[in-house]
Design a protein around this motif. Structure first.
Motif, mmCIF file in Angstrom:
data_model
loop_
_atom_site.group_PDB
_atom_site.id
_atom_site.type_symbol
_atom_site.label_atom_id
_atom_site.label_comp_id
_atom_site.label_asym_id
_atom_site.label_seq_id
_atom_site.Cartn_x
_atom_site.Cartn_y
_atom_site.Cartn_z
ATOM 1 N N LEU A 296 -17.849 3.734 10.331
ATOM 2 C CA LEU A 296 -19.036 4.190 9.599
ATOM 3 C C LEU A 296 -19.177 3.565 8.229
ATOM 4 O O LEU A 296 -20.049 3.929 7.454
ATOM 5 N N GLY A 297 -18.272 2.624 7.897
ATOM 6 C CA GLY A 297 -18.349 2.008 6.577
ATOM 7 C C GLY A 297 -17.311 2.621 5.656
ATOM 8 O O GLY A 297 -17.130 3.844 5.642
ATOM 9 N N ALA A 298 -16.626 1.771 4.874
ATOM 10 C CA ALA A 298 -15.520 2.224 4.041
ATOM 11 C C ALA A 298 -15.966 3.325 3.095
ATOM 12 O O ALA A 298 -17.061 3.295 2.543
ATOM 13 N N GLY A 299 -15.106 4.343 2.934
ATOM 14 C CA GLY A 299 -15.364 5.380 1.942
ATOM 15 C C GLY A 299 -16.246 6.512 2.416
ATOM 16 O O GLY A 299 -16.591 7.400 1.638
ATOM 17 N N THR A 300 -16.649 6.524 3.691
ATOM 18 C CA THR A 300 -17.474 7.631 4.179
ATOM 19 C C THR A 300 -16.701 8.935 4.100
ATOM 20 O O THR A 300 -17.211 9.942 3.626
ATOM 21 N N PHE A 301 -15.459 8.878 4.621
ATOM 22 C CA PHE A 301 -14.606 10.058 4.552
ATOM 23 C C PHE A 301 -13.395 9.734 3.705
ATOM 24 O O PHE A 301 -12.896 8.614 3.740
ATOM 25 N N ASN A 302 -12.930 10.749 2.944
ATOM 26 C CA ASN A 302 -11.686 10.576 2.221
ATOM 27 C C ASN A 302 -10.819 11.815 2.411
ATOM 28 O O ASN A 302 -11.126 12.878 1.884
ATOM 29 N N ILE A 303 -9.748 11.652 3.197
ATOM 30 C CA ILE A 303 -8.892 12.801 3.501
ATOM 31 C C ILE A 303 -7.923 13.071 2.351
ATOM 32 O O ILE A 303 -7.342 14.147 2.269
ATOM 33 N N TYR A 304 -7.755 12.111 1.440
ATOM 34 C CA TYR A 304 -6.813 12.279 0.326
ATOM 35 C C TYR A 304 -7.418 13.109 -0.794
ATOM 36 O O TYR A 304 -7.552 12.632 -1.932
ATOM 37 N N THR A 305 -7.864 14.293 -0.507
ATOM 38 C CA THR A 305 -8.462 15.161 -1.523
ATOM 39 C C THR A 305 -7.996 16.588 -1.272
ATOM 40 O O THR A 305 -7.419 16.886 -0.227
ATOM 41 N N VAL A 306 -8.281 17.464 -2.227
ATOM 42 C CA VAL A 306 -7.953 18.872 -2.024
ATOM 43 C C VAL A 306 -8.718 19.416 -0.813
ATOM 44 O O VAL A 306 -8.195 20.185 -0.006
ATOM 45 N N THR A 307 -9.980 18.997 -0.681
ATOM 46 C CA THR A 307 -10.776 19.407 0.472
ATOM 47 C C THR A 307 -10.108 18.951 1.763
ATOM 48 O O THR A 307 -10.057 19.691 2.749
ATOM 49 N N GLY A 308 -9.616 17.702 1.737
ATOM 50 C CA GLY A 308 -8.934 17.175 2.916
ATOM 51 C C GLY A 308 -7.721 18.014 3.285
ATOM 52 O O GLY A 308 -7.514 18.354 4.458
ATOM 53 N N ILE A 309 -6.936 18.401 2.245
ATOM 54 C CA ILE A 309 -5.747 19.228 2.487
ATOM 55 C C ILE A 309 -6.162 20.563 3.111
ATOM 56 O O ILE A 309 -5.598 21.022 4.105
ATOM 57 N N ALA A 310 -7.210 21.169 2.514
ATOM 58 C CA ALA A 310 -7.691 22.463 3.005
ATOM 59 C C ALA A 310 -8.152 22.335 4.455
ATOM 60 O O ALA A 310 -7.871 23.190 5.293
#
Lengths: 548, 314
Positions: free
Chosen positions: A122-136
């Motif tokens: 989908l193109g670089a940077g669409t999703f970023n799992i390295y965040t607090v949201t990602g952890i949650a």
């Protein structure tokens, strides 16, 4: 005979307390004594504050996500005519058998901002799992069964006449569903969500893998404790002080969930053989099925698939099966697998046997029963990181128990597998006591009494008439404990003897520092192993059901 | 065969069995009859050794067994829940007491025991595939297979057996029909221990009369040749000695004749039983029952005359 039993029970309880209560007392005393940085400097450090905020925010998020998906899933899978319910139920229960960090590895492969599969699509940077949201998000998915299973259990046990009454008084099927069963299942789901919060706040692998790679890094308390512990002997005191903070968070949440649970407890749930009417979904059936399938795909299938893909990919992105043969025959892998196997099996045996003994004590003496119940329940509720640090602090070499000013007793358990085994047993003892107690409660006293009158002594009566009835719950306790310990990370990462590994720590090291593809291979192999075990068990159960 | 001497049992501060004494001869059948909570099951469990007596002595076959655990008493027992082990087949359940005794020839003995209860065909079945009645028969076969000295039963029973038996029930009809001796228990004591016929015809206490024959019990006092109950005067039959100091009058429903006599009572209800009519009458707030011929059909509220043909004073 009775005195002997009593003495045995007391001894057992004292021994348990020595490994669960005493270390926490030592932790409190030592943290208060303030070796290393003082409590105040450490707790007012902006890094600590940051970690505390990250822990609370990611845990709240995880609890909200589990609750938001878990309760509707429980209703849809337990009370409607959705097709494929058995499959979906199995899929969404999978996180109980697969450790959280494997889901994190899947999401790293899917949504790491640079090279994640989704981002490539989908193109670089669409999703970023390295965040607090990602952890949650990852923890919320891993905690989903903690909400879904208890809610489903309540939904299955509600007296059908309650709903029939609502129908007779004029409520439609949907309204009845929402006002009676869903309302009654709410407390179970809410206390499940509180458990998810505890589980998320205590988890180490997921926030470490996702938080350390973030820019700027988003450490949680468990990650900070790990880092302090890595600093060597002096760091252990800082780790102690931080553990105290994490323990306080856990105690507050535990207290709140107790209050919640008490307010919402319903005594109306009853017996067996109840047949509920399924809600006919009608025209909503197709869209709801698609939505459930998409959820299973997104939450369960995709991350596991991504781990599989990662295990078959070279760093340059080419397909290869070379990793598999290489990794699985590597000496370090075999060594770690062997350690996990014997430690996990030992732990499962001890937990099952101790759980049964404690459940028997509980049946005989109310007071001792209460005490043993608390002793089993509280290490389970306590964050693993705190338990690990407490045991490490209590059994480090510089602590001696001095008796009569003469005999110094040094329990040289520091840096041994024995201490890790003790920690695992303490942490998972609740699996054993809970299953054994529930099983025993269903065995009528007259079964043993009949054996006595037939000529069997008390021990024989127990082995011939009672124990066989407990096979299923004890097997469940054994399997659950073994699967959990075989891949345990949180305690192992802190308590591992030098230069040794179990599967959890090996995967963690490979993933975080050296070779993510190798980590993916081991993770993938483990997932396949779990699926095979579960599949065989399902097959066995259905065979047995057919045979009767 | 079984003898109890002044046996006591209390749970905490609640005394459940108070000074129980009884004796059952070899080959005889004793029924312990009483309402729930009267101590009959506790008494049976003490004989079995499943509860320990606080005081008193229990003898089986002439030997004091107070200190013996249940497995050393050589008994057979049928439990209320049947307690058929769900993980063993019917045959394995029945074979168990023999195995513990180290007996040979298990198969033949099991087969014979199963034939007593007509379950030979189901020997290999697992208990979950049986009905309640079949489970009961498995329990009976298991209790009998090792030829026990005494058979103890809590479950409902339908037949007499040759063995010495002690049998607990709250069903008076069953007790009267089957037992040699019936011990009527109430609040931890035996009110009367007698053969069924004597129990019915000569109850020793109002409780026994009420529990065994379904008799009416009226409180009051003797006044001349009459009995006064809360202002209502009832003429005593001629053969009843007007015992001064009596506190209650016991009348069986069939001894209360409706449509004769001087006393007028109000009908509360009239229930058609088929072979007879049960007429319920009001005696100043106490309801009594009379059994009248089926043709008699008084309406509620109607006043009817009543005569007592037989009665007992206590």
């Amino acid at each position: 005979m009775n005195r002997l039993l009593l003495a045995g029970a007391v001894l057992l309880i004292v021994l348990l307390a020595a490994f669960t209560v005493v270390p926490i007392v030592v932790l409190l005393v030592r943290a208060g004594a303030g070796e290393g940085d003082s409590l105040r400097t450490l707790w007012s450090d902006p890094d600590t504050l940051h970690a505390l905020v990250n822990t609370v925010v990611s845990s709240l998020g995880a609890a909200a996500i589990s609750f938001g998906f878990g309760l509707p899933l429980a209703v849809v899978l337990e009370r409607t005519d959705l097709p494929g319910r058995r499959f979906f139920r199995a899929a969404f229960t999978l996180p109980t058998a697969i450790p959280p960090y494997i889901w994190a590895m899947g999401w790293i492969a899917l949504a790491n901002p640079r090279a994640g599969l989704l981002n490539r699509l989908l193109g670089a940077g669409t999703f970023n799992i390295y965040t607090v949201t990602g952890i949650a998000f990852v923890l919320g998915g891993a905690g989903l069964p903690l909400v879904m299973l208890p809610a489903a259990a309540v939904l299955a046990r509600i007296d059908p006449s309650l709903e029939e009454a609502a129908r007779v008084f004029g409520a439609g099927p949907l309204r009845t569903l929402l006002t009676v069963p869903v309302r009654l299942a709410l407390p179970a789901a809410a206390s499940g969500a509180a458990l998810v919060f505890l589980f998320a706040a205590a988890s180490f692998g997921v926030p470490y893998m996702l938080g350390v790679a973030a820019s700027p890094p988003t450490p949680t308390l468990t990650a900070q404790i790990f880092r302090a512990h890595q600093m060597g002997p002096g760091g252990l005191w800082n780790a102690t002080a931080l553990s105290l903070l994490l323990l306080m968070v856990a105690v507050v949440v535990l207290g709140l969930s107790r209050l919640l649970g008490r307010a919402g407890r319903t005594p109306l749930l009853s017996g067996k053989g109840l047949k509920h009417r399924e809600l006919q979904l009608g025209p909503a059936r197709a869209p709801l099925t698609v939505a459930t399938a998409l959820l299973a795909l997104g939450l369960i299938v995709a991350p596991l698939g991504a781990v599989a893909v990662a295990s078959l990919t070279t760093p340059a992105g080419h397909f290869t099966v070379a990793h598999w043969g290489q990794v699985l025959t590597e000496k370090s892998t075999l060594q770690a697998a062997a350690n996990s196997l014997w430690l996990g099996l030992s732990c499962a045996v001890i937990v099952t046997v101790l759980g049964l003994l404690l459940a028997l004590v509980r049946r005989r003496s109310v007071l001792l029963g209460r005490v043993s119940e608390l002793l089993a329940a509280w290490p389970y509720a306590m964050p693993g990181t705190v338990l690990a640090i407490a045991l490490l602090v209590s059994f480090s070499r510089d602590l001696r128990f001095v008796f009569f000013e003469r005999f110094a007793l040094v329990l040289a358990l520091f840096n041994t597998f024995a201490l890790l085994l003790i920690a695992w047993v303490a942490k998972h003892l609740a699996f054993g006591t809970r299953n054994a107690a529930e099983g025993l409660a269903r065995v009528d006293h007259s079964l043993a009494e009949a054996a006595r009158v037939c000529g069997a002594g008390p021990l024989r009566a127990f082995f011939h008439a009672v124990l066989p009835q407990l096979r299923a719950p004890l097997q469940a306790a054994f399997t659950l404990t073994f699967l959990t310990c075989a891949t345990e990370l949180t305690l192992a990462v802190l308590m591992m003897p030098p230069k040794q590994n179990v599967l959890g720590t090996l995967v963690f090291e490979l993933q975080s520092y050296t070779n993510p593809a190798a980590a993916a291979v081991i993770a993938c192999a483990f997932v396949l192993f779990v699926l095979a075990v579960l599949g065989l068990r399902a097959l066995y159960e259905s065979r047995k059901a057919e045979a009767t | 065969m079984v003898r109890l001497e002044q046996v006591h049992k209390a749970y905490g501060k609640t005394a459940v069995v108070k000074g129980l004494s009884l004796e059952v001869a070899a080959g005889q059948m004793l029924a312990l009859l009483g309402p729930s909570g009267c101590g009959k099951t506790t008494s049976l469990r003490m004989i079995a050794g499943l509860e320990r007596a606080d005081a008193g002595k229990i003898f089986i076959d002439g030997r004091e067994v107070n200190a013996l655990p249940p497995e050393a008493r050589g008994l057979g027992m049928v439990f209320q829940s049947y307690a058929v082990w769900p993980h063993k087949s019917v045959a394995a359940n029945v074979a168990y007491p023999l195995q513990l005794k180290g007996e040979r020839d298990l198969a033949a003995k099991v087969k014979q025991a199963l034939s007593w209860v007509r379950l030979e065909a189901l020997a290999d079945r697992m208990p979950h595939a049986l009905s309640g009645g079949q489970l009961q028969r498995v329990a009976l076969a298991r209790a009998l297979v090792a030829s026990p000295k005494v058979l103890l039963e809590i479950a409902a029973l339908r037949a007499r057996l040759g063995t010495t038996m002690i049998y607990v029930t709250h069903d008076q009809g069953e007790a009267l029909a089957l037992a040699d001796q019936v011990a009527v228990m109430n609040r931890g004591v035996i009110e009367q221990l007698a053969p069924p016929r004597e129990l019915y015809e000569r109850p020793k206490t109002p409780f026994v009369a009420a529990f065994v024959g379904g008799a009416n019990v009226l409180p009051g006092a003797v006044d001349g040749a009459d009995f006064l109950s809360a202002g209502v005067r009832l003429r005593l039959p001629a053969e009843v000695v007007p015992l001064q100091g009596a506190q209650s009058l016991v009348i069986r429903p069939e001894a209360l004749v409706v449509g004769e006599g001087e006393t007028q009572l109000t009908v509360v209800a009239s229930l058609f039983l088929g072979h007879a009519t049960e007429v319920r009458l009001d005696v100043a707030g106490t309801m009594i029952r009379a059994l009248a011929p089926a043709a008699v059909r008084p309406q509620p509220g109607e006043r009817v005359s009543v005569r007592i043909s037989r009665a007992q004073l206590f």
